[in-house]
Structure formats: structure tokens, C-alpha cells
Design a protein around this motif. Structure first.
Motif, short mmCIF file in Angstrom:
data_model
loop_
_atom_site.label_atom_id
_atom_site.label_comp_id
_atom_site.label_asym_id
_atom_site.label_seq_id
_atom_site.Cartn_x
_atom_site.Cartn_y
_atom_site.Cartn_z
N GLN A 15 0.82 -1.18 -0.10
CA GLN A 15 -0.26 0.22 -0.03
C GLN A 15 0.91 1.36 -0.10
O GLN A 15 1.36 1.17 1.24
N LEU A 16 0.92 1.79 -0.62
CA LEU A 16 1.39 3.15 -1.24
C LEU A 16 0.32 3.91 -1.34
O LEU A 16 -0.31 3.71 -2.28
N THR A 17 0.63 5.51 -0.66
CA THR A 17 -0.35 6.46 -0.87
C THR A 17 -0.78 6.95 -2.49
O THR A 17 -1.67 7.09 -2.69
N ALA A 18 0.47 7.22 -3.17
CA ALA A 18 -0.12 7.11 -4.32
C ALA A 18 -0.22 5.89 -5.47
O ALA A 18 -1.09 6.52 -6.54
N ALA A 19 0.47 5.19 -5.58
CA ALA A 19 -0.40 3.98 -5.57
C ALA A 19 -1.65 3.41 -5.65
O ALA A 19 -3.02 3.19 -5.93
N GLY A 20 -2.52 3.64 -4.25
CA GLY A 20 -3.62 3.77 -3.73
C GLY A 20 -4.51 4.27 -3.79
O GLY A 20 -5.70 4.49 -4.93
N PHE A 21 -4.33 5.74 -4.40
CA PHE A 21 -4.92 6.71 -4.88
C PHE A 21 -5.16 6.42 -6.27
O PHE A 21 -6.56 6.64 -7.28
N VAL A 22 -4.60 6.11 -7.65
CA VAL A 22 -4.83 5.63 -8.54
C VAL A 22 -5.29 4.81 -9.15
O VAL A 22 -6.53 4.47 -9.50
N SER A 23 -5.16 3.80 -8.35
CA SER A 23 -6.04 2.34 -8.06
C SER A 23 -7.04 2.90 -7.78
O SER A 23 -7.72 2.01 -8.22
N GLY A 24 -7.91 3.81 -6.60
CA GLY A 24 -8.92 3.61 -6.11
C GLY A 24 -9.32 4.86 -7.92
O GLY A 24 -10.89 4.42 -7.42
N ALA A 25 -8.81 5.45 -8.34
CA ALA A 25 -9.23 6.30 -9.06
C ALA A 25 -10.01 5.65 -10.42
O ALA A 25 -10.49 6.06 -11.01
N LEU A 26 -8.85 4.58 -11.12
CA LEU A 26 -9.38 4.12 -12.16
C LEU A 26 -10.68 3.44 -11.43
O LEU A 26 -11.30 2.71 -12.60
N ALA A 27 -10.49 2.39 -10.54
CA ALA A 27 -11.62 2.06 -9.61
C ALA A 27 -13.03 2.59 -9.74
O ALA A 27 -14.58 2.26 -10.60
N ALA A 28 -12.91 3.84 -9.25
CA ALA A 28 -13.72 4.17 -9.24
C ALA A 28 -14.81 4.96 -10.47
O ALA A 28 -15.13 5.16 -10.66
N CYS A 29 -13.43 4.85 -11.68
CA CYS A 29 -14.05 5.83 -13.13
C CYS A 29 -14.64 4.42 -13.78
O CYS A 29 -15.35 4.86 -14.68
N THR A 30 -14.05 3.46 -13.51
CA THR A 30 -15.02 1.52 -14.52
C THR A 30 -15.97 1.74 -13.56
O THR A 30 -17.02 1.54 -14.57
N ALA A 31 -15.85 1.89 -12.30
CA ALA A 31 -17.79 1.64 -11.70
C ALA A 31 -18.47 2.81 -12.44
O ALA A 31 -19.90 2.52 -12.05
N VAL A 32 -18.03 4.21 -11.98
CA VAL A 32 -19.57 5.10 -12.94
C VAL A 32 -19.67 5.41 -14.64
O VAL A 32 -20.95 5.13 -14.41
N ALA A 117 -14.75 13.25 -12.68
CA ALA A 117 -13.36 14.72 -11.90
C ALA A 117 -13.99 13.87 -10.15
O ALA A 117 -12.54 14.04 -9.78
N TYR A 118 -15.10 13.92 -9.97
CA TYR A 118 -15.14 13.99 -9.03
C TYR A 118 -14.51 12.57 -8.10
O TYR A 118 -14.03 12.32 -7.26
N GLN A 119 -15.29 11.15 -9.04
CA GLN A 119 -14.37 9.95 -8.66
C GLN A 119 -12.88 9.39 -8.12
O GLN A 119 -12.63 9.51 -7.22
N VAL A 120 -12.51 10.94 -9.36
CA VAL A 120 -10.90 10.82 -9.00
C VAL A 120 -10.82 11.40 -7.74
O VAL A 120 -9.74 11.15 -6.57
N ALA A 121 -11.45 12.46 -6.96
CA ALA A 121 -11.02 13.20 -5.91
C ALA A 121 -11.69 12.49 -5.01
O ALA A 121 -11.02 12.39 -4.07
#
Length: 352
Positions: A15-32, A117-121
Motif C-alpha cells: 500500500q503506497l499512497t500514490a499507488a492507492g490513489f491511482v488504483s482507487g481513482a481508476l476503480a471508481a471511474c470504471t464503476a461510474v 473528475a469527482y470520482q478521482v477526487a
């Protein structure tokens, strides 16, 4: 026994902050991308029949028959397209069908750019900062960083959610208003924005910079409630299923995320309804009847109270959906594990 209760599965993801951020953002954009039509339906259902159905409210003698608002609840006129029930839509399916029929693909995916944009944030922060926050809280509490404890997970989830809510508030504000807008079947206050940027500029022009912070208190309430449950419930379910010998696979991710989605809906939906209504109101708004409306609520608690008083308990749970949570968590898990495998392979090659 105590050590066994807190032991995590072998080989946890890096778990790295940058990696977790990117992973979470990509997952959320896929979901949205998949669930945005349901989000459009949810937003419109939460605004459909807003503060209607006051027949069950007993008016005080001073205002009975005078046409004045009862118990501090403002008069709200129904949409020009509302049926005898005072509502435009009968269900989520009916809403999506009417949106597709009258507005096409643009209508069913209304607000998608702002949603990205919202999901990334929001989700990038929420999923990316959850583990660092949990590790830090565990360390302060004297636990092993990777150990799982209910109260530290709840605190980490709520904290990461609040951070994401603050960062994403202006974008969620625009997204909600864009999804609520319909030139054919209007519900709630109507705001016509051509894009997310146009929406932000319009809000600043008409309401000032402070207009971008509208509903941030409701956003913090909603996201803290949802985040305090989403990831802890997912981790609890996954750890339990792993303990039952079900392994570590997509099936486990689906079951865990479904359980998490149900918990999120139960806890967060009333706050989500309040958030949508707080976002959609503005001092210069026009109602679905084409007449000026203005502000209806003072704060999210006032919104929840007025909604319950006029629409009952069911009004608090309008537009309940869970697929977004399921898709987000499953996608985030798969992306995280692929990232972890790549990092370990790269480290092994470097050592050789």
C-alpha cells in the motif's frame, strides 16, 4: 487467541499512497462509467416529489386553511410533468426508460464528465488514504500496522472520506445539478450547464466562490457515514470468507463488496438524499414548475427533518442503489493486486 483474531491474510497488498490513489481513482471511474445511468435515475428519484405529500401533517390552527407553510415547511409545487401522485417517475426503471426515450444517450449519461473528475477526487482519496490512515492509527494505538481492528478501520474510513468529500465537493455539486436537469421531465430545481467547467463558472458567477462550498457539510456527513462502513465492511467480509477457506478470488470480492454495498445503503442513503437536495438548491433556482424556488433547507439536518415530515421514512431512502459500491470495490481489489504483483516482480528482477 488475541493474535489470531487480528492476524491478516498472508501477503497483503503493498500500500503506497500514490499507488492507492491511482488504483482507487481508476476503480471508481470504471464503476461510474457502468453505473452513471443509475446515478442519474437515483438523483432524479431523490428530487421527484420533493417535500410533496403533506396530507399527513396536522396543521396548527393559526395556519390551517391559510395556504401558509406548515411547521416551517415551505410550499413546493410539483413538476409540470407530475402525475396524480405528484411524481414524474414511478421507479428507477421507469426513470431510466423515460430518460432514454426523451433524452437519449446524452441524457442517460448526463454529468459523466463531472462524475469522472469527482470520482478521482473522492474515491481516489477515500481508497488511497484509507490504508495509510489505518496504519497510522494502528501505530498510535500500539497495534501492528497491518492488523485489522473495527474501531481503527471505522476511524480511518471516516477520515479518508471527509478528505475526499472536501476535495470533491465542487465537482459533486455540478454533477448532481447536471444529472437533475431534464428539458422534458424536470424534477427539483433546474440548472442547465453545458459542461462541468461551465457549471463551475456559472456557480461562481451567480453565487460567488462560496457557492462552490454549498452542501459541503452534507457531503462530509454523507461521505463520513459511507466511508466508515464501506471499506471496514468489505475487509470484514473478505477476512471472514478467507477464514472459511474460500480462498482469494473474484467470487470472494463480489460477495464482500455486495455485503459492503448493503451496509453502505443502510447507513448512508438518508444522508445521500439530503446531500442531493442540498446541492440542487440555490438562491436563484427555478423549480420544475418553471417558477422561482429559492432555498428550501438551512442545513442537512433541516433537510432530513423536512423530508421525513413530508414524505415519511420512505422519503429518506429514495433512489437506493448499491451497484456502484460493488463495482468500485471489486475493480479496486483487482487493480491493487495487479499493481502489487507488478511491483513484486520488478523488485525480484532488480535483486537478480
Amino acid at each position: 487467541m488475541a493474535q489470531a483474531a487480528t492476524q491478516t491474510p498472508a501477503q497483503p497488498p503493498i500500500q503506497l499512497t500514490a499507488a492507492g490513489f491511482v488504483s482507487g481513482a481508476l476503480a471508481a471511474c470504471t464503476a461510474v462509467t457502468i453505473t452513471n445511468p443509475m446515478e442519474v435515475a437515483k438523483t432524479r428519484l431523490q428530487l421527484d416529489g420533493e417535500l410533496q405529500g403533506r396530507a399527513h401533517i396536522k396543521l396548527a390552527p393559526a395556519v390551517a386553511g391559510s395556504g401558509a407553510a406548515a411547521a416551517g415547511i415551505p410550499e413546493v409545487h410539483a413538476s409540470v410533468k407530475a402525475g396524480p401522485s405528484g411524481r414524474v417517475y414511478t421507479s428507477a426503471l421507469d426513470c431510466m426508460q423515460k430518460t432514454w426515450r426523451f433524452e437519449g444517450l446524452r441524457g442517460i449519461q448526463r454529468g459523466l464528465g463531472a462524475a469522472y473528475a469527482y470520482q478521482v477526487a473522492l474515491n481516489g482519496s477515500r481508497l488511497g488514504f484509507f490504508e495509510p490512515f489505518r496504519h497510522a492509527i494502528n501505530s498510535v494505538a500500539g497495534y501492528e500496522q497491518n492488523s485489522v481492528h473495527a474501531w481503527t478501520s471505522l476511524l480511518a474510513g471516516a477520515s479518508s472520506g471527509v478528505v475526499g468529500a472536501i476535495l470533491g465537493n465542487p465537482l459533486f455539486l455540478v454533477k448532481a445539478r447536471m444529472q437533475a436537469y431534464s428539458p422534458f421531465n424536470p424534477v427539483g430545481a433546474q440548472h442547465h450547464y453545458t459542461s462541468a467547467f461551465n457549471g463551475l463558472a456559472s456557480i461562481v458567477r451567480k453565487e460567488g466562490v462560496k457557492g462552490l462550498a454549498r452542501g459541503v457539510d452534507a457531503a462530509m456527513l454523507r461521505t463520513a457515514m459511507g466511508s466508515s462502513v464501506q471499506l471496514p465492511a468489505y475487509n470484514l467480509a473478505k477476512t471472514t470468507l478467507n477464514g472459511w477457506g474460500m480462498g482469494d478470488n473474484v467470487g470472494v470480492y463480489l460477495l464482500s463488496s455486495t455485503f459492503s454495498g448493503m451496509c453502505v445503503c443502510a447507513v448512508m442513503q438518508p444522508a445521500d438524499t439530503a446531500l442531493t437536495r442540498m446541492y440542487n438548491q440555490s438562491p436563484n433556482s427555478v423549480g420544475p414548475d418553471g417558477k422561482p424556488r429559492g432555498l428550501l433547507y438551512k442545513n442537512p439536518i433541516d433537510c432530513l427533518w423536512k423530508t421525513w415530515r413530508t414524505e415519511g421514512f420512505a422519503g429518506l431512502y429514495k433512489g437506493t442503489i448499491a451497484p456502484h459500491t460493488v463495482v468500485t470495490l471489486v475493480t479496486n481489489e483487482m487493480i491493487s493486486r495487479q499493481w502489487t504483483a507488478w511491483k513484486r516482480a520488478r523488485t525480484a528482477v532488480a535483486r537478480d
